[in-house]
Design a protein around this motif. Sequence first.
Motif, mmCIF file in Angstrom:
data_model
loop_
_atom_site.group_PDB
_atom_site.id
_atom_site.type_symbol
_atom_site.label_atom_id
_atom_site.label_comp_id
_atom_site.label_asym_id
_atom_site.label_seq_id
_atom_site.Cartn_x
_atom_site.Cartn_y
_atom_site.Cartn_z
ATOM 1 N N ALA A 1 -10.589 2.175 -7.418
ATOM 2 C CA ALA A 1 -11.706 3.038 -7.048
ATOM 3 C C ALA A 1 -12.900 2.204 -6.581
ATOM 4 O O ALA A 1 -13.625 2.608 -5.653
ATOM 5 N N TYR A 2 -13.090 1.053 -7.212
ATOM 6 C CA TYR A 2 -14.182 0.143 -6.832
ATOM 7 C C TYR A 2 -14.033 -0.288 -5.372
ATOM 8 O O TYR A 2 -15.006 -0.292 -4.603
ATOM 9 N N LEU A 3 -12.821 -0.630 -4.946
ATOM 10 C CA LEU A 3 -12.594 -1.071 -3.580
ATOM 11 C C LEU A 3 -12.617 0.097 -2.594
ATOM 12 O O LEU A 3 -13.143 -0.023 -1.484
ATOM 13 N N LEU A 4 -12.075 1.239 -2.993
ATOM 14 C CA LEU A 4 -12.118 2.404 -2.119
ATOM 15 C C LEU A 4 -13.542 2.900 -1.921
ATOM 16 O O LEU A 4 -13.933 3.281 -0.815
ATOM 17 N N ASP A 5 -14.332 2.876 -2.979
ATOM 18 C CA ASP A 5 -15.735 3.273 -2.846
ATOM 19 C C ASP A 5 -16.500 2.299 -1.960
ATOM 20 O O ASP A 5 -17.459 2.679 -1.282
ATOM 21 N N ASN A 6 -16.088 1.037 -1.975
ATOM 22 C CA ASN A 6 -16.716 0.055 -1.095
ATOM 23 C C ASN A 6 -16.448 0.392 0.365
ATOM 24 O O ASN A 6 -17.351 0.347 1.209
ATOM 25 N N MET B 1 -6.698 3.308 1.566
ATOM 26 C CA MET B 1 -7.859 3.013 2.404
ATOM 27 C C MET B 1 -7.731 3.675 3.762
ATOM 28 O O MET B 1 -8.704 4.235 4.293
ATOM 29 N N ALA B 2 -6.526 3.617 4.346
ATOM 30 C CA ALA B 2 -6.310 4.245 5.644
ATOM 31 C C ALA B 2 -6.523 5.754 5.572
ATOM 32 O O ALA B 2 -7.139 6.361 6.465
ATOM 33 N N ALA B 3 -6.032 6.371 4.492
ATOM 34 C CA ALA B 3 -6.225 7.815 4.321
ATOM 35 C C ALA B 3 -7.699 8.150 4.193
ATOM 36 O O ALA B 3 -8.175 9.160 4.736
ATOM 37 N N LEU B 4 -8.441 7.314 3.481
ATOM 38 C CA LEU B 4 -9.876 7.537 3.322
ATOM 39 C C LEU B 4 -10.591 7.438 4.667
ATOM 40 O O LEU B 4 -11.426 8.290 5.007
ATOM 41 N N ALA B 5 -10.283 6.395 5.449
ATOM 42 C CA ALA B 5 -10.920 6.248 6.760
ATOM 43 C C ALA B 5 -10.588 7.426 7.666
ATOM 44 O O ALA B 5 -11.457 7.924 8.399
ATOM 45 N N ASP B 6 -9.354 7.893 7.614
ATOM 46 C CA ASP B 6 -8.964 9.044 8.432
ATOM 47 C C ASP B 6 -9.705 10.305 8.003
ATOM 48 O O ASP B 6 -10.108 11.126 8.842
#
Length: 584
Positions: free
Chosen positions: A227-232, A265-270
């Motif tokens: 979560a720390y890296l995804l929130d980044n 991460m890719a899903a988040l960016a999309d």
Amino acid sequence: MNQHHYRLWSPLAGGVELLLGADASTTVPMTRGADGWWTAEADPGDGRYAFRVDDGIAIPDPRSRRQPDGVHAPSALVDTSAFSWTDSGWRGVELEGAVVYELHVGTFSPEGTFDGIVEHLDHLRDLGVTVIELMPVAAFPGRHGWGYDGVAPYAVHEPYGGPEGLARLVDAAHAAGLAVWLDVVHNHLGPSGNYLSLAGPYFTDRRHTPWGQAVNLDGPLSDEVRAYLLDNVRMWLEDYHLDGLRLDAVHELHDDRAIHLLEEMAALADEISGRTGVPRMLVAESDRNDPATVTPRATGGAGGLGLHGQWADDVHHALHTALTGESQGYYGDFAADPDALVTVLGSSPFLHAGTYSSFRGRVHGRPVDPAVTPGWRYVAALQTHDQVGNRAAGDRIGHGIPPGRQAAGAALLLTSPWTPMLFMGEEWGASTPWQYFTDHEEEELATAIREGRRREFASHGWSQEVPDPQAESTVRASTLDWDEVRREPHATMLDWYRTLLRLRRELPALRGPLGEGEVRREPAGDGEVVTVRRGDVEVVVVLGDGRLERPAEGHLRASFGEVALGDGTLVVGPDSAAILQVRP
């Protein structure tokens, strides 16, 4: 009294205190929740704060947005929602058709700041660039450095201009029609100022990287680390309006979960792209030569990781060996294979695609299916910060070969099916080197870095004197000299790069699909001729002292060096390049 809500994830701690003020003189006890998060409400005072875990030393906030007094000092509160944005009409830049420009904030301009970059946005736009890729700006020790030893992944390096400076740059770039990507390092932290491990189990002894412990992505208590890296990722793309991230060395993100962190991460960016209507790109640096990195995600687990692009270092290596003749280290495989250049210009971004690598001593890579991952998903370069800065003297490719040969290499790259990337100053054949530099205050660490680089280069047979990474003179030597842009031979090289990028926009064949073209490499006297045919465009370059004279029809669209087309005959002299538009 305005109260601020402070939080720290420290699931193994027996007690945590909030320390307020630049001198950390005010102590506030924090309360532990069942999820391992410690919280406290307090008057923020001067905005500075730190944490103390189990009566240890004061540590900055792992999610600090700003370290105004350096990475060893207390953090400072930042309200990113208060930034003044004027880019509400910005629609972004797709990766397909993009031209990327990699730059280092501290040495791109004499000011060494985000605002210093703003002064040159017109130059980049007129060159034909569509995307600026910033090397890492996450806070790192001292003033000067490459940024890959960052220790505060959420904070923006203060000497560059801090959070507001980055926001100003992105806003100005969007106004100029330029997208901005940021290079981020999630696989490790630097050796000085790494307090993250004192807060919680962010790292694991189960795996290691070349730089130390690996990030804890799949062990106990790893959900919050992910979560720390995804929130980044979310912070950079949303709070700073960045158009994309270059993800450093993703092969060192060791993750055995069914859904890899990169896929998340890719899903988040999309999701952010779909919600905002502005495309957000994630581009990986990967040593695996695996097209699955950029194969689209799919339901049911049948797809790839879904990142939008990846660096294709094999393209660089093949071009470099063809232009320079170097064969040491990993260049050996490319120098030994006469078809290496033909392969990376015509059929695959990977020379090693399930084939043997003598450098690795094993089979490496996987074939690329252009129907699944088109050529534009692969970012290729003639030079990068790695390939220049990790040479003993930081010499650019143009420092060891004639200008015409660099121009020929640029013609081959900028007419290829890959997304091209330039390294700052390349477009005018900058005379300045780009060397490795640091600014560590610990003398023991500084000495280790100096001696380590000297040993490394000696073991590879480099004879040049290795510049002192800690010396201010190394930074000055690596800073671009913008006066060169108006002087020869730099002005001619700049005009060539502008011409190539204009032709790339104007001639659809130069952006054609992977595999739709013919590449030939033939000896010619004391040099060689490389010919690339894509649709109605033919690129002909002579490398070395060779000479080409043959029948040719069509129109000469651009040339560099000794080139003539008349009476149905094309003549191309040594280290020269020609681009012709011919009948399909």
